[in-house]
Design an enzyme around this catalytic site. Structure first.
Site, short mmCIF file in Angstrom:
data_model
loop_
_atom_site.label_atom_id
_atom_site.label_comp_id
_atom_site.label_asym_id
_atom_site.label_seq_id
_atom_site.Cartn_x
_atom_site.Cartn_y
_atom_site.Cartn_z
N HIS A 95 0.66 -1.41 -0.07
CA HIS A 95 -0.19 -0.18 0.21
C HIS A 95 0.81 1.22 -0.04
O HIS A 95 0.84 2.09 -0.84
CB HIS A 95 -0.92 -0.09 1.12
C1 BDR Z 1 -3.22 1.19 4.93
O1 BDR Z 1 -3.69 0.80 6.48
C2 BDR Z 1 -2.47 0.45 7.12
O2 BDR Z 1 -2.62 -0.72 7.70
C3 BDR Z 1 -1.44 0.59 5.90
O3 BDR Z 1 -0.03 1.00 6.58
C4 BDR Z 1 -1.79 1.46 4.99
O4 BDR Z 1 -1.53 2.74 5.39
C5 BDR Z 1 -3.79 0.22 3.96
O5 BDR Z 1 -5.23 0.11 4.28
#
Ligand code: BDR
Ligand code: CA
Length: 317
Positions: free
Chosen positions: A242
């Site tokens: 992500h």
């Molecule tokens: C996002 O949520 C967090 O767990 C990760 O770091 C990322 O920023 C993904 O949904």
């Protein structure tokens, strides 16, 4: 020599925030001016400790500031249960706690505000976390919205969610913050789940990291191993990378497609709270207020991110 672009990084470290920060810190055209932490993946204490451990292990000199310990409304939503202890699950090795680096005394919201105010022109902000710090800076001083040239943010989705069927985690964790930012007219470049699900990191990448052979590399490889086991504990499998999409984008925008859209945050929905509703039929149906990333060259993005991590590991002090 070309002039450097200043950048601020707001995060809730987290394994993928850690990778995003490494990629950002190695971009030769950027100068990292500060890092603010926020409650998100874990408590503010844990996300700050994880960030400090990262900057110390990799010799990243930018100051680190503690930001907000809770969202604008409601209670903190953390996901240690999913990610592992402290928001940084590992299958064994881990980074040592920071011994030399500590958070600056100034609050993260004030430090971010000072960065924006001092900039000679509107300035770049990258956020890979709930948008609480950015929104609180704007709440305290609405004129700061115009001082942000680009807010490159991981959060939301133009499709389905992950934390709930409708909402991505960062967006769900502080929907009011997203609403403040969107209504303030901040130029948002949104990297949501519809994009990050095209960018998959996997076991071969973990092996590349481990092959560097240092203690720090071992820790990063074991964090990645735990990350790849989020869905199935017994079998590491491909996972969306992500947060690093934002910082790879700054280095290689040509690997991404962004489309203008009207993004609205769902605040009231009984089962859709935190949904980023994206209207792409602009300007026919609505005035655009964001650029939404819709396509990525996933393999190139991951290979580049892992290349940067390997290089950072080789250069680590
Ligand atoms: C996002 O949520 C967090 O767990 C990760 O770091 C990322 O920023 C993904 O949904
Ligand atoms: Ca994050």
């Amino acid at each position: 020599m070309a002039e450097l672009t200043d950048v601020w990084f707001d995060c809730d470290t987290g394994f993928d925030d850690l990778l995003a920060l490494l990629v950002l810190s190695r971009n030769p055209s950027l100068r990292l001016r500060g890092v603010s932490t926020v409650v998100g993946n874990s408590s503010l204490d844990n996300t700050t400790a994880n960030t400090l451990a990262t900057v110390e292990a990799f010799g990243i000199e930018a100051p680190v500031y503690r930001g907000c310990p809770q969202p604008i409304a409601g209670r903190p939503q953390t996901i240690e249960g999913l990610l592992g202890e402290g928001g940084m699950g590992t299958t064994g090795r881990r980074l040592p706690e920071a011994r030399h680096r500590q958070a600056e005394p100034e609050h993260g919201v004030r430090a971010l505000s000072a960065y924006l105010r001092a900039a000679s022109a509107p300035a770049l902000v990258v956020a890979t976390a709930p948008l609480t710090n950015v929104a609180q800076a704007i709440n305290l001083d609405p004129s700061l919205a115009a001082k942000i040239s680009r807010l490159v943010v991981m959060g939301g989705s133009a499709g389905s969610g992950n934390h709930t069927a409708a909402a991505e985690f960062n967006a769900f964790a502080d929907p009011e913050a997203w609403d403040v930012v969107l209504r303030a007219g901040v130029p948002v470049e949104m990297f949501g789940l519809n994009l990050t699900r095209q960018v998959l990191i996997g076991p071969a990448d973990r092996d590349r990291v481990d092959a560097v052979g240092t203690e720090v590399a071992g820790a990063i490889a074991d964090y990645l191993d735990a990350y790849l086991r989020i869905r199935e504990r017994d079998r590491p499998g491909p996972m969306p990378l992500h947060d690093p999409c934002t910082t790879v984008y700054l280095a290689h925008p040509e690997w991404f497609t962004l489309e203008p859209a009207r993004v609205e945050m769902e605040l009231a929905g009984r089962i859709t709270r935190g949904q980023t509703v994206c209207e792409f039929r602009v300007p026919r149906k609505a005035e655009p207020n964001a650029l939404v990333a819709t396509r990525a060259e996933g393999k190139q993005v991951v290979d580049y991110a892992v290349d940067q991590v390997v290089a950072a590991l080789r250069d680590a002090p």
